[in-house]
Design an enzyme around this catalytic site. Structure first.
Site, PDB file in Angstrom:
ATOM      1  CD  GLU A  10       3.232  -1.720   6.158  1.00  0.00           C
ATOM      2  OE1 GLU A  10       2.910  -0.800   6.899  1.00  0.00           O
ATOM      3  OE2 GLU A  10       3.368  -1.582   4.928  1.00  0.00           O
ATOM      4  CG  HIS A  14       0.811   4.894   6.946  1.00  0.00           C
ATOM      5  ND1 HIS A  14      -0.247   4.423   6.202  1.00  0.00           N
ATOM      6  CD2 HIS A  14       1.780   3.954   6.855  1.00  0.00           C
ATOM      7  CE1 HIS A  14       0.074   3.253   5.672  1.00  0.00           C
ATOM      8  NE2 HIS A  14       1.290   2.947   6.049  1.00  0.00           N
ATOM      9  CG  HIS A  57      -0.371   0.016   2.537  1.00  0.00           C
ATOM     10  ND1 HIS A  57      -0.921  -0.664   3.595  1.00  0.00           N
ATOM     11  CD2 HIS A  57       0.730   0.617   3.028  1.00  0.00           C
ATOM     12  CE1 HIS A  57      -0.187  -0.467   4.678  1.00  0.00           C
ATOM     13  NE2 HIS A  57       0.826   0.313   4.355  1.00  0.00           N
ATOM     14  CG  HIS A  85       8.651  -0.662   3.507  1.00  0.00           C
ATOM     15  ND1 HIS A  85       7.790  -1.720   3.702  1.00  0.00           N
ATOM     16  CD2 HIS A  85       8.055   0.402   4.122  1.00  0.00           C
ATOM     17  CE1 HIS A  85       6.725  -1.309   4.381  1.00  0.00           C
ATOM     18  NE2 HIS A  85       6.867  -0.028   4.657  1.00  0.00           N
TER      19      HIS A  85
HETATM   20 FE   FE2 Z   1       2.230   0.982   5.709  1.00  0.00          FE
END
Ligand code: FE2
Length: 430
Positions: free
Chosen positions: A241, A59, A12, A194
């Protein structure tokens, strides 16, 4: 009965939404993103779910650290796009599915997942970035309804991978026991590898990403046993996540059919897509029946208690505007405006005529029947100089004197603090 047709998992990253909004479909750097999403989009078009349970993380846009929850289910009628600092993306609000959301919420609570619930919150790129490329809109209308599930994965401690997997299994029970004959898809977003903070920013591990796509398909149990540190070491801290994908996987049958999987690393975050078709056997009707009976047990009989109205999601949704208006009596400027110019204040809040009347008349009993929770009544009372005891008596349809006779001591009080001390006419000690 509702049926889970499949599970979809996608990254996402904001890049996906950016590429879509700036029409980068033919730009060589961006085209692979669209290519990897295309089969997923086709799958949705071919299978047309009536609802999607959509798992993502915010976020720190709509869910801040003043109250950070682990599993937060949306029960709203619609969800707008959040402004993350540079204006909101121009996408229409997504329709919710309050009935399915309420059933899922009640089912998960029955299975001892202590959920949080939200409404009246816009959603950020964790939700909308993939949405814009996953689903085709006709005349700017989204083709399905959504039940969003926000997972707090940013402030440690966060749920374990195993807890996510178990939540998925409970989600399956929740969806499959929903009495309507609808097709439901479960979508998880997030990852892949990431890291966006600190000296390790820019960390990627494409081999682990590829392995992950394979392992989650055929051996999710292994992933459920991994720690957050192991996820961070292999896929970057923010990449952890990815445990949200286990919620989707837990909601599917042990064996699944993989119909699409892709991986592309354009910049900071590995972009993965995965479509798994469910191979579940139909749940016998009596099993679902037993589950629904168990769901109903906690409040069974409460409806027979006279003058008793449990505050439920349905009531909360219906009376949200009025509860919100009265809740804002905790803000000095709001209550001052209300006292000085009630009609102007009502109009600003968009209250209906029925809602205005309930407040104008201080119709304490009517407010409760409408769906206002008592604790808003005592805030209104504190604002207008009415004691709690007056409100209790009014709800019972008695005079204050008669109600007082039913108490052991003849005391009176309200939640009004320092600003009300000079105004409390009902305080008999003055
Ligand atoms: Fe995220």
């Amino acid at each position: 009965m509702a049926r889970i047709i499949g599970g979809v998992a996608v990254s996402h990253t904001p890049t996906i939404g950016f590429a879509y909004d700036t029409k980068k479909q033919n730009d060589p750097a961006w085209a692979p993103i669209f290519a990897s999403f295309e089969p997923v989009r086709e799958w949705f078009k071919a299978n047309q779910p009536d609802a999607i349970v959509y798992i993502f993380n915010d976020h720190v846009t709509s869910f801040f650290f003043d109250h950070y929850s682990s599993f937060v289910l949306g029960i709203d009628k619609e969800y707008k796009v959040a402004d993350e600092g540079g204006g909101a993306r121009e996408l229409p609000a997504v329709p919710g599915n309050p009935a399915l959301a309420q059933h899922i919420g009640a089912s998960l609570m029955t299975d001892e997942f202590d959920m949080s619930f939200f409404q009246d919150k816009p959603l950020d790129h964790g939700f909308f970035s993939p949405m814009s490329v996953l689903l085709e809109r006709k005349d700017e209308q989204w083709p399905t309804t959504i039940v969003p599930l926000q997972v707090g994965v940013l402030q440690f401690p966060i749920p374990t991978a195993r807890r996510c997997y178990k939540l998925g299994q409970a989600l399956r029970r929740a969806i499959e026991s929903y009495p309507e004959d609808i097709k439901v898809a479960v979508v998880s977003t997030g990852g892949l590898s990431h890291q966006v903070h600190g000296e390790r920013a820019g960390f990627n591990n494409p081999q682990w990403d590829q392995d992950f796509l394979d392992i989650i398909t055929r051996d999710p149990e292994q992933l459920a046993g991994m720690t957050h540190a192991e996820y961070a070491e292999l896929g970057g801290l923010e990449g952890a996540e990815i445990i949200m994908w286990l919620i989707m996987r837990g909601a599917l049958s042990a064996n699944v059919k993989k119909v699409h999987s892709s991986f592309y690393l354009p910049s900071m975050t590995g972009i993965g897509t995965l479509v798994l078709e469910n191979q579940s056997a139909e749940v016998p009707g009596l099993v679902n029946e037993r589950h629904r009976t168990r769901m109903a047990i906690q409040l069974q009989g409460a409806d027979k208690l006279t003058g008793t109205y449990p505050f439920t999601h349905a009531g909360s949704l219906k009376a949200y505007r009025l509860n919100k208006y009265l809740h804002r009596m905790i803000v000095p400027a709001h209550r001052e405006k209300f006292l000085a110019d009630p009609e102007g204040s009502f109009a600003e809040a968009g209250l209906t005529e029925e809602e205005k009347n309930l407040v104008r008349r201080r119709d304490w009993r009517g407010l409760i029947h409408y769906g206002v929770i008592f604790f808003m009544l005592e805030k209104l009372g504190a604002t207008v100089g009415t004691s709690n005891l007056h409100i209790y008596a009014a709800m019972r349809g008695e005079s204050l004197e008669d109600f007082m006779k039913t108490r052991n001591t003849q005391v009176n009080y309200s939640v009004a603090g320092n600003q009300a001390t000079k105004e409390v006419a009902w305080d008999t000690k003055k």
